[in-house]
Design a protein around this motif. Structure first.
Motif, short mmCIF file in Angstrom:
data_model
loop_
_atom_site.label_atom_id
_atom_site.label_comp_id
_atom_site.label_asym_id
_atom_site.label_seq_id
_atom_site.Cartn_x
_atom_site.Cartn_y
_atom_site.Cartn_z
N THR A 149 0.86 -1.18 0.00
CA THR A 149 0.00 0.00 0.00
C THR A 149 0.89 1.23 0.00
N GLU A 150 0.63 2.14 -0.91
CA GLU A 150 1.43 3.36 -0.99
C GLU A 150 0.53 4.55 -1.26
N GLU A 151 1.08 5.74 -1.05
CA GLU A 151 0.33 6.96 -1.31
C GLU A 151 0.11 7.11 -2.81
N ASP A 152 -1.13 7.48 -3.17
CA ASP A 152 -1.46 7.67 -4.57
C ASP A 152 -0.95 9.04 -5.03
N PRO A 153 0.03 9.08 -5.94
CA PRO A 153 0.59 10.38 -6.36
C PRO A 153 -0.40 11.25 -7.13
N HIS A 154 -1.48 10.65 -7.61
CA HIS A 154 -2.46 11.40 -8.39
C HIS A 154 -3.67 11.85 -7.56
N ARG A 155 -3.74 11.31 -6.33
CA ARG A 155 -4.88 11.68 -5.47
C ARG A 155 -4.34 11.95 -4.06
N PRO A 156 -4.03 13.19 -3.75
CA PRO A 156 -3.48 13.55 -2.43
C PRO A 156 -4.35 13.01 -1.29
N GLY A 157 -3.72 12.44 -0.29
CA GLY A 157 -4.43 11.93 0.87
C GLY A 157 -5.01 10.55 0.67
N LYS A 158 -4.88 9.99 -0.52
CA LYS A 158 -5.41 8.67 -0.82
C LYS A 158 -4.26 7.66 -0.98
N THR A 159 -4.59 6.40 -0.82
CA THR A 159 -3.60 5.35 -1.02
C THR A 159 -4.05 4.42 -2.15
N ARG A 160 -3.13 3.61 -2.59
CA ARG A 160 -3.43 2.65 -3.66
C ARG A 160 -2.63 1.37 -3.43
N LYS A 161 -3.14 0.29 -4.00
CA LYS A 161 -2.44 -1.00 -3.94
C LYS A 161 -1.52 -1.11 -5.14
N LYS A 162 -0.35 -1.64 -4.92
CA LYS A 162 0.62 -1.81 -6.01
C LYS A 162 1.35 -3.14 -5.84
N GLN A 163 1.48 -3.86 -6.94
CA GLN A 163 2.21 -5.12 -6.91
C GLN A 163 3.67 -4.89 -7.27
N ILE A 164 4.56 -5.44 -6.46
CA ILE A 164 5.98 -5.26 -6.71
C ILE A 164 6.68 -6.63 -6.70
N THR A 165 7.90 -6.65 -7.22
CA THR A 165 8.71 -7.86 -7.18
C THR A 165 9.62 -7.79 -5.97
N ALA A 166 9.48 -8.79 -5.11
CA ALA A 166 10.28 -8.85 -3.89
C ALA A 166 11.22 -10.05 -3.94
N GLY A 167 12.18 -9.96 -4.82
CA GLY A 167 13.13 -11.05 -4.94
C GLY A 167 12.71 -12.10 -5.96
N PHE A 168 13.52 -13.14 -6.08
CA PHE A 168 13.28 -14.19 -7.07
C PHE A 168 13.48 -15.56 -6.43
N SER A 169 12.80 -16.54 -6.98
CA SER A 169 12.93 -17.92 -6.52
C SER A 169 13.19 -18.83 -7.71
N ALA A 170 13.83 -19.96 -7.45
CA ALA A 170 14.09 -20.92 -8.52
C ALA A 170 12.79 -21.62 -8.91
N VAL A 171 12.54 -21.70 -10.21
CA VAL A 171 11.33 -22.35 -10.73
C VAL A 171 11.76 -23.51 -11.64
N ALA A 172 11.16 -24.67 -11.40
CA ALA A 172 11.51 -25.86 -12.18
C ALA A 172 10.71 -25.92 -13.48
N VAL A 173 11.39 -26.15 -14.58
CA VAL A 173 10.75 -26.33 -15.88
C VAL A 173 11.39 -27.55 -16.56
N PHE A 174 10.70 -28.08 -17.56
CA PHE A 174 11.19 -29.27 -18.26
C PHE A 174 11.12 -29.03 -19.76
N GLU A 175 12.10 -29.55 -20.47
CA GLU A 175 12.14 -29.40 -21.92
C GLU A 175 11.25 -30.45 -22.57
N ALA A 176 10.84 -30.17 -23.80
CA ALA A 176 9.95 -31.08 -24.52
C ALA A 176 10.51 -32.50 -24.58
N SER A 177 11.83 -32.62 -24.75
CA SER A 177 12.45 -33.94 -24.85
C SER A 177 12.33 -34.75 -23.57
#
Length: 345
Positions: A149-177
């Motif tokens: 939750t952060e202050e909305d820069p376009h609406r003084p006194g209001k807040t807005r929800k924002k999605q952010i990236t907080a780091g990375f994790s290893a993700v398993a994937v597999f090749e077609a073969s």
């Protein structure tokens, strides 16, 4: 630097190419026996000849796009995460695959990066395939998302929800073969069969030599000369080598050489570090257009290169007429230079 094949595994986000040469009949073809038929452009001269070739290829690409075959294939390819991954993740996957397959040349690794069809376990299930038991995953980096939750820069006194990236994790994937199940949509390009006139390979070798590249035949790690998959040929801008797998037939070597020579002729190997990731689609379209013109010039009838080159070019360009035209124009100039140096009438 590049790789081409009979299955239509185009390198990169647009499609899937695992080699450059398609198969040939069991009777075995040899460059020592020229075809009887003359070039279909024998009666045309200079610019008119090249323009006729360009028109033929452009029409064939357009016909393929209109047929719906290419669209269906590209739709299937969009399910492959590689088309949306960052360059870093594409490289991570390619390095892991290269280690498994014994690929060591940087150009081979760049090439392999484009051929990978890798998805998560559930993504493969949705595609009607299952990961084969015992397979070890490839790992890429996936973002950890969270809402703040952060202050909305376009609406003084209001807040807005924002999605952010907080780091990375290893993700398993597999090749077609590493999977089995429903067939994976293949590129509409068909196997190439045919024979080019004697002297074609020598002319191409002389041409690349005049540009400072040496020609070599050796067994390439990861190449399957029987099924014609893996890296069948590549160009190294750093070592100035053009390498074709020594186990290919003479006709297959000539086809591989024509495509790789196209990369050199079109200037893709100038400098020490060509920007493969950003411009690979245009590079592949230009190189295969050059190869198409060489094969047509040297006795292959339209039914043969039209079964491969249009699919290859269409896949890389995504059927964009402007991209195809640009590729053909550049390839045409490069081909004219080859014709002049080789003394082809």
């Amino acid at each position: 630097m590049t790789t081409v094949d009979i299955t239509g595994a185009i390198h990169g986000a647009d499609g899937k190419f695992a080699g450059h040469i398609a198969g040939e009949p069991d009777d075995g073809l040899s460059l020592e026996h020229p075809v009887v038929a003359a070039s279909p452009y024998a009666d045309l001269k200079g610019k008119d000849r090249v323009e006729a070739m360009k028109a033929d290829l452009e029409k064939a690409v357009g016909d393929l796009v209109e047929s719906g075959q290419l669209g269906a294939y590209l739709d299937a390819r969009r399910a492959n995460g590689m088309s949306r991954w960052s360059t870093n993740n594409q490289m991570l996957a390619a390095l892991q695959v290269a280690q498994r397959e014994g690929l060591t040349e940087p150009d081979q690794i760049f090439t392999r990066m484009g051929t990978i069809d890798a998805r998560g376990f559930r993504q493969w299930e949705k595609a009607g395939r299952e990961v084969t038991k015992g397979q070890k995953a490839l790992y890429i980096l996936g973002p950890n998302k969270k809402w703040i939750t952060e202050e909305d820069p376009h609406r003084p006194g209001k807040t807005r929800k924002k999605q952010i990236t907080a780091g990375f994790s290893a993700v398993a994937v597999f090749e077609a073969s590493q999977t089995e199940g429903e067939p994976i949509a293949q590129h509409p390009a068909k196997p190439f069969t045919g024979e080019v006139e004697s002297g074609t390979s020598k002319a191409l070798q002389d041409f690349v030599a005049s540009r400072g590249f040496s020609y070599h035949e050796e067994e390439i790690a990861g190449c399957d000369p029987v099924n014609l998959t893996g890296t069948l040929a590549y160009v190294s801008p750093t070592s100035k080598k053009l390498v074709v797998d020594s186990r290919l037939s003479d006709t297959q070597k000539a086809q591989a050489l024509a495509h790789e020579a196209g990369h050199i002729a079109c200037g893709h190997c100038d400098g020490d570090a060509p920007d493969y990731a950003s411009h690979r689609g245009q590079m592949e379209s230009e190189a295969e257009s050059f190869s198409y013109m060489v094969l047509r010039e040297r006795g292959i009838d339209a039914a043969q290169p039209n079964s491969f080159s249009p699919g290859y070019v269409a896949g890389w360009s995504k059927g964009d007429p402007k991209a195809v035209t640009q590729a053909l124009d550049k390839a045409g100039k490069a081909f004219n230079a080859l014709r002049d140096e080789a003394g082809w009438e």
